[in-house]
Write a protein that holds these residues in place. Structure first.
Motif, PDB file in Angstrom:
ATOM      1  N   GLY A   1       0.844  -1.299   0.083  1.00 27.02           N
ATOM      2  CA  GLY A   1      -0.112  -0.169   0.119  1.00 27.02           C
ATOM      3  C   GLY A   1       0.713   1.100  -0.123  1.00 27.02           C
ATOM      4  N   PRO A   2       0.196   2.471   0.367  1.00 28.57           N
ATOM      5  CA  PRO A   2       0.763   3.788  -0.035  1.00 28.57           C
ATOM      6  C   PRO A   2       1.948   3.907   1.263  1.00 28.57           C
ATOM      7  N   ALA A   3       1.659   3.076   2.462  1.00 28.89           N
ATOM      8  CA  ALA A   3       2.831   3.319   3.594  1.00 28.89           C
ATOM      9  C   ALA A   3       4.174   2.778   2.922  1.00 28.89           C
ATOM     10  N   SER A   4       4.147   1.936   2.046  1.00 27.74           N
ATOM     11  CA  SER A   4       5.325   1.257   1.484  1.00 27.74           C
ATOM     12  C   SER A   4       6.108   2.118   0.555  1.00 27.74           C
ATOM     13  N   ALA A   5       5.605   3.317   0.367  1.00 23.24           N
ATOM     14  CA  ALA A   5       6.197   4.253  -0.769  1.00 23.24           C
ATOM     15  C   ALA A   5       7.725   4.395  -0.627  1.00 23.24           C
ATOM     16  N   VAL A   6       8.018   4.355   0.673  1.00 22.06           N
ATOM     17  CA  VAL A   6       9.471   4.647   1.253  1.00 22.06           C
ATOM     18  C   VAL A   6      10.358   3.729   0.583  1.00 22.06           C
ATOM     19  N   HIS A   7       9.842   2.485   0.116  1.00 23.68           N
ATOM     20  CA  HIS A   7      10.785   1.590  -0.683  1.00 23.68           C
ATOM     21  C   HIS A   7      10.812   1.589  -2.049  1.00 23.68           C
TER      22      HIS A   7
ATOM     23  N   ALA B   1      14.459  -7.471   3.390  1.00 23.71           N
ATOM     24  CA  ALA B   1      13.173  -8.027   4.024  1.00 23.71           C
ATOM     25  C   ALA B   1      13.212  -7.630   5.575  1.00 23.71           C
ATOM     26  N   ALA B   2      14.390  -7.447   6.129  1.00 17.74           N
ATOM     27  CA  ALA B   2      14.295  -7.296   7.637  1.00 17.74           C
ATOM     28  C   ALA B   2      14.128  -5.829   7.985  1.00 17.74           C
TER      29      ALA B   2
ATOM     30  N   CYS C   1       3.990  -8.273   2.603  1.00 18.65           N
ATOM     31  CA  CYS C   1       4.205  -8.815   1.345  1.00 18.65           C
ATOM     32  C   CYS C   1       5.549  -8.527   0.734  1.00 18.65           C
ATOM     33  N   LEU C   2       5.804  -7.299   1.021  1.00 19.83           N
ATOM     34  CA  LEU C   2       7.231  -6.983   0.668  1.00 19.83           C
ATOM     35  C   LEU C   2       8.361  -7.843   1.395  1.00 19.83           C
ATOM     36  N   GLU C   3       8.125  -8.140   2.480  1.00 20.91           N
ATOM     37  CA  GLU C   3       9.006  -9.182   3.031  1.00 20.91           C
ATOM     38  C   GLU C   3       9.151 -10.254   2.628  1.00 20.91           C
TER      39      GLU C   3
END
Length: 201
Positions: free
Chosen positions: A67-73, A168-169, A175-177
């Motif tokens: 989701g949008p919260a994972s935009a940092v990646h 991953a850590a 899902c990204l992990e």
């Protein structure tokens, strides 16, 4: 005796009709018009509707998987996509130079590298809504001895596996992990495939 209004008859209509019957009020008339008592309208019962939180309404804050919260990646994913596509081009080039089963192994490896880049690109799109697929990015692999190119790719796969495990850590996105762990395992497998090709030369 009081005369009640007829059901469904309004006050004005009743008075108009009654005046025709009794144009003048008479003391000896046994009937008396009784107007209905005004009753308050029944209260409208409304069930309490809980306020809807804007976050729940949009649903954005609830998306924990890609989701949008994972935009940092985002930049990290772009880098991994670039690396996988570079490895895809390198394995394609080496497959044309290695005869027999080694060439076929490298050709299959190139296809797997492209699929890995696609999976990473899909994750990037789900997070950002932007398609990232740099088809023309990167130069053609430098022409060098096949053994040296294979050694370079062997080391690149090991470094890639370590980077994926660290990524991953460092994410809270489940899902990204999982995707990063899966990518790390695949990179380790690819390193062993390259080792096997070198052993055949």
């Amino acid at each position: 005796m009081q005369q009640e209004l007829l059901p469904g008859c309004s006050r004005e209509v009743f008075e108009r009709v009654w005046k025709r019957v009794m144009p003048e009020a008479r003391q000896d008339c046994p009937f008396e018009v009784a107007l209905p008592e005004e009753r308050p309208l029944p209260a409208v019962v409304t069930s309490a509707v809980p306020a809807v939180d804007r976050e729940v309404e949009t649903g954005e804050e609830e998306i924990t998987c890609l989701g949008p919260a994972s935009a940092v990646h985002g930049p990290q994913l772009q880098q991994y996509i670039d690396q996988e596509l570079a490895a895809h081009r390198c394995c394609q080039a080496m497959a044309r130079r290695v005869p027999g089963s080694g060439g076929r192994m490298l050709s299959a490896l190139a296809a797997e590298k492209r699929r890995r880049a696609k999976r990473l690109s899909t994750a990037y799109f789900l997070i950002s809504g932007v398609r990232y697929w740099p088809v023309d990015r990167g130069s053609a692999p430098a022409l060098q001895p096949v053994q040296a190119a294979l050694r370079e790719q062997f080391q690149a796969q090991q470094r890639g596996a370590a980077c994926y495990r660290a990524a991953a850590a460092g994410t809270a996105d489940p899902c990204l992990e999982a995707l990063f762990h899966e990518s790390a395992e695949e990179a380790e497998t690819h390193a062993q495939i390259i080792r096997g090709v070198l052993e055949q030369l």
